[in-house]
Write a protein that holds these residues in place. Structure first.
Motif, PDB file in Angstrom:
ATOM      1  N   UNK A 143      58.440  43.259 -73.174  1.00  0.00           N
ATOM      2  CA  UNK A 143      59.192  42.002 -73.127  1.00  0.00           C
ATOM      3  C   UNK A 143      58.849  41.090 -74.299  1.00  0.00           C
ATOM      4  N   UNK A 144      57.721  41.353 -74.955  1.00  0.00           N
ATOM      5  CA  UNK A 144      57.304  40.550 -76.100  1.00  0.00           C
ATOM      6  C   UNK A 144      57.879  41.180 -77.365  1.00  0.00           C
ATOM      7  N   UNK A 145      59.102  40.820 -77.683  1.00  0.00           N
ATOM      8  CA  UNK A 145      59.798  41.443 -78.813  1.00  0.00           C
ATOM      9  C   UNK A 145      59.216  41.021 -80.156  1.00  0.00           C
ATOM     10  N   UNK A 146      58.416  39.959 -80.176  1.00  0.00           N
ATOM     11  CA  UNK A 146      57.821  39.528 -81.444  1.00  0.00           C
ATOM     12  C   UNK A 146      56.826  40.558 -81.967  1.00  0.00           C
ATOM     13  N   UNK A 147      56.404  41.484 -81.115  1.00  0.00           N
ATOM     14  CA  UNK A 147      55.452  42.510 -81.526  1.00  0.00           C
ATOM     15  C   UNK A 147      56.122  43.846 -81.819  1.00  0.00           C
ATOM     16  N   UNK A 148      57.452  43.870 -81.898  1.00  0.00           N
ATOM     17  CA  UNK A 148      58.154  45.140 -82.138  1.00  0.00           C
ATOM     18  C   UNK A 148      57.701  45.793 -83.447  1.00  0.00           C
ATOM     19  N   UNK A 149      57.610  45.010 -84.526  1.00  0.00           N
ATOM     20  CA  UNK A 149      57.219  45.568 -85.823  1.00  0.00           C
ATOM     21  C   UNK A 149      55.775  46.072 -85.767  1.00  0.00           C
ATOM     22  N   UNK A 150      54.930  45.344 -85.077  1.00  0.00           N
ATOM     23  CA  UNK A 150      53.546  45.788 -84.955  1.00  0.00           C
ATOM     24  C   UNK A 150      53.465  47.092 -84.161  1.00  0.00           C
ATOM     25  N   UNK A 151      54.238  47.184 -83.073  1.00  0.00           N
ATOM     26  CA  UNK A 151      54.216  48.407 -82.270  1.00  0.00           C
ATOM     27  C   UNK A 151      54.661  49.614 -83.090  1.00  0.00           C
ATOM     28  N   UNK A 152      55.647  49.398 -83.952  1.00  0.00           N
ATOM     29  CA  UNK A 152      56.105  50.488 -84.825  1.00  0.00           C
ATOM     30  C   UNK A 152      54.996  50.915 -85.772  1.00  0.00           C
ATOM     31  N   UNK A 153      54.302  49.930 -86.370  1.00  0.00           N
ATOM     32  CA  UNK A 153      53.195  50.238 -87.281  1.00  0.00           C
ATOM     33  C   UNK A 153      52.048  50.902 -86.525  1.00  0.00           C
ATOM     34  N   UNK A 154      51.799  50.444 -85.319  1.00  0.00           N
ATOM     35  CA  UNK A 154      50.728  51.022 -84.490  1.00  0.00           C
ATOM     36  C   UNK A 154      51.014  52.496 -84.215  1.00  0.00           C
ATOM     37  N   UNK A 155      52.262  52.797 -83.817  1.00  0.00           N
ATOM     38  CA  UNK A 155      52.601  54.187 -83.491  1.00  0.00           C
ATOM     39  C   UNK A 155      52.501  55.071 -84.728  1.00  0.00           C
ATOM     40  N   UNK A 156      52.897  54.547 -85.879  1.00  0.00           N
ATOM     41  CA  UNK A 156      52.804  55.331 -87.111  1.00  0.00           C
ATOM     42  C   UNK A 156      51.345  55.606 -87.472  1.00  0.00           C
ATOM     43  N   UNK A 173      45.686  54.731 -67.859  1.00  0.00           N
ATOM     44  CA  UNK A 173      44.469  55.533 -67.760  1.00  0.00           C
ATOM     45  C   UNK A 173      43.277  54.653 -68.015  1.00  0.00           C
ATOM     46  N   UNK A 174      43.511  53.478 -68.665  1.00  0.00           N
ATOM     47  CA  UNK A 174      42.467  52.504 -68.927  1.00  0.00           C
ATOM     48  C   UNK A 174      41.280  53.118 -69.659  1.00  0.00           C
ATOM     49  N   UNK A 175      41.560  53.985 -70.624  1.00  0.00           N
ATOM     50  CA  UNK A 175      40.478  54.539 -71.429  1.00  0.00           C
ATOM     51  C   UNK A 175      40.434  53.778 -72.725  1.00  0.00           C
ATOM     52  N   UNK A 176      39.509  52.845 -72.849  1.00  0.00           N
ATOM     53  CA  UNK A 176      39.544  51.845 -73.901  1.00  0.00           C
ATOM     54  C   UNK A 176      39.501  52.438 -75.293  1.00  0.00           C
ATOM     55  N   UNK A 177      38.531  53.284 -75.558  1.00  0.00           N
ATOM     56  CA  UNK A 177      38.406  53.781 -76.921  1.00  0.00           C
ATOM     57  C   UNK A 177      39.579  54.667 -77.260  1.00  0.00           C
ATOM     58  N   UNK A 178      40.021  55.479 -76.318  1.00  0.00           N
ATOM     59  CA  UNK A 178      41.163  56.343 -76.584  1.00  0.00           C
ATOM     60  C   UNK A 178      42.403  55.530 -76.858  1.00  0.00           C
ATOM     61  N   UNK A 179      42.522  54.375 -76.170  1.00  0.00           N
ATOM     62  CA  UNK A 179      43.707  53.550 -76.378  1.00  0.00           C
ATOM     63  C   UNK A 179      43.773  53.020 -77.785  1.00  0.00           C
ATOM     64  N   UNK A 180      42.613  52.893 -78.422  1.00  0.00           N
ATOM     65  CA  UNK A 180      42.589  52.380 -79.779  1.00  0.00           C
ATOM     66  C   UNK A 180      42.703  53.486 -80.812  1.00  0.00           C
ATOM     67  N   UNK A 181      42.598  54.712 -80.397  1.00  0.00           N
ATOM     68  CA  UNK A 181      42.842  55.834 -81.290  1.00  0.00           C
ATOM     69  C   UNK A 181      41.713  56.067 -82.262  1.00  0.00           C
ATOM     70  N   UNK A 182      41.903  57.056 -83.081  1.00  0.00           N
ATOM     71  CA  UNK A 182      40.866  57.387 -84.050  1.00  0.00           C
ATOM     72  C   UNK A 182      41.193  56.857 -85.422  1.00  0.00           C
ATOM     73  N   UNK A 183      42.424  57.015 -85.888  1.00  0.00           N
ATOM     74  CA  UNK A 183      42.825  56.453 -87.172  1.00  0.00           C
ATOM     75  C   UNK A 183      42.043  57.029 -88.323  1.00  0.00           C
ATOM     76  N   UNK A 184      42.532  56.787 -89.521  1.00  0.00           N
ATOM     77  CA  UNK A 184      41.807  57.211 -90.713  1.00  0.00           C
ATOM     78  C   UNK A 184      41.302  55.979 -91.418  1.00  0.00           C
ATOM     79  N   UNK A 185      40.056  55.978 -91.820  1.00  0.00           N
ATOM     80  CA  UNK A 185      39.435  54.764 -92.326  1.00  0.00           C
ATOM     81  C   UNK A 185      39.475  54.628 -93.816  1.00  0.00           C
TER      82      UNK A 185
END
Length: 394
Positions: free
Chosen positions: A296-309, A9-21
């Motif tokens: 394919x970049x498995x070195x970022x698996x842990x980061x992806x998990x943290x990102x989704x959480x 969808x290439x929606x930049x701000x949405x891709x970064x989410x809102x998060x809690x600060x």
């Protein structure tokens, strides 16, 4: 500057989410004291497509530090607390925020990450007692100087802004094999830096630069520029370095049927604009970090998990912006722990540069280190979009 970009969808701000600060994450428990981390970013205004993701990456990193238990020094547990301010891409507002942080004793600051806003804000801070991380491209020209003793640049410029541009130009020349190149960038210091850098690098690679023009920052009608470009028939066209300029350029190019060149996003541009114009079948973006959504970049698996959480969704193609401050803030926390202090800025800075222990924390995303000048180093990536297919080099 700014220096450096996504579900397609290439929606930049949405891709970064809102998060809690800045809240204390549950996994971190209660802290004895909170360390304020100032965030001075362009969440709104002309550079919001970069500033909002910078803010979100800072939120993400701060919450991650707290979730990992914070920092323990002399038996006391510390957490990070975000103090967020939107400078609205206004240099005067950024100066006011910087001075507010100084008055309020905020000694650790993220941003501004946009060059035109960073320069006056940081100049107003000189002589104050603060450790600053800035994603602004111009910060790379200041780190290591006496007047910037505790300034860190988390953007890898491959030995400076000129090096990053050369890297991008060489990658474009290798991929698309152009003989004629055109450059269309804003009439500001960053536009000049990028424009001159691309011209020099293309010519060194044997590519003739047939067009090298600047437009005013408030330009909205790019039709005259596209008419000139189409008449010259270049093989590659460099545009950017902010999304807000790329989209109207591509709109006019599509309307004029000028879609055969490869459009090169000057570092700082995201993939977002290119996804809106399927007629533009060849494009390249120099990613200032790495593609978080590349399975394919498995070195970022842990980061992806943290990102989704954190963001409650999987990372998208523009989510690489979420790496801007992630490792730096986590390394800052580790540096405090290793140095045994939360207020000796010189000791924290030295440890951030010299100790391998600062790179050991959960979900580390980049192979990032800081040199003695406080310049970040890690492998960068180029993303190519050809006939709707994405590939990565770097």
């Amino acid at each position: 500057m700014t220096l450096l970009p996504v579900a397609l969808a290439f929606t930049l701000v949405a891709a970064c989410g809102s998060g809690s600060g800045g809240s204390e994450a549950a996994a971190g428990g209660d802290f004895d004291e909170m360390i304020k981390i100032g965030i001075n970013e362009s969440v709104t205004g002309p550079a919001a497509s970069n500033g909002a993701p910078f803010r979100d990456s800072a939120r993400f990193a701060i919450d991650q530090v707290n979730a990992d238990g914070g920092i323990t020094v002399d038996g006391k547990r510390y957490g990070f607390e975000a103090v967020e301010r939107d400078n609205e891409t206004d240099p005067q507002k950024a100066i006011g925020i910087a001075q507010e942080f100084s008055r309020d004793g905020v000694r650790f600051v993220l941003g501004p990450g946009i060059s035109s806003v960073f320069s006056p804000a940081y100049e107003s801070m000189q002589g104050t007692d603060a450790l600053v991380f800035s994603a602004a491209g111009v910060a790379t020209s200041l780190v290591g100087k006496p007047e910037a003793q505790n300034l860190f640049s988390p953007i890898n410029p491959q030995a400076g802004p000129e090096g990053l541009i050369k890297n991008a130009a060489d990658a474009a020349a290798e991929k698309f094999r152009p003989t004629r190149a055109a450059i269309l960038l804003p009439n500001d210091p960053l536009g000049e830096l990028h424009g001159n850098g691309f011209k020099t690098a293309f010519e060194a690679a044997g590519v003739q630069v047939v067009y090298n023009e600047r437009f005013g920052a408030d330009t909205v009608d790019f039709a005259p520029y596209v008419t000139q470009l189409k008449a010259l028939n270049p093989d590659v066209v460099v545009v950017g370095p902010l999304d807000r300029w790329v989209e109207p350029i591509l709109t006019e190019a599509t309307a004029a049927g000028f879609t055969t060149p490869a459009f090169i996003g000057s570092p700082g541009v995201s993939q977002a604009p290119f996804g809106k114009f399927p007629a533009v079948t060849k494009a390249m973006v120099t990613m200032v970090t790495r593609a978080v959504d590349n399975p394919a970049d498995t070195s970022l698996d842990a980061f992806r998990t943290a990102y989704k959480a954190h963001f409650e969704k999987d990372p998208g193609p523009s989510s690489f912006w979420s790496l801007i401050y992630f490792d730096s803030v986590n390394m800052l926390a580790r540096s405090m722990q290793v140095a045994g202090t939360v207020d000796d800025l010189d000791a924290i800075s030295r440890t951030l540069v010299s100790s391998p222990e600062v790179t050991r924390y959960p979900a580390r995303a980049l192979d990032l280190t800081y040199d003695e000048k406080h310049q970040a180093h890690y492998p960068i990536q180029h993303q190519f979009i050809v006939d709707g297919q994405r590939s990565y080099v770097g």
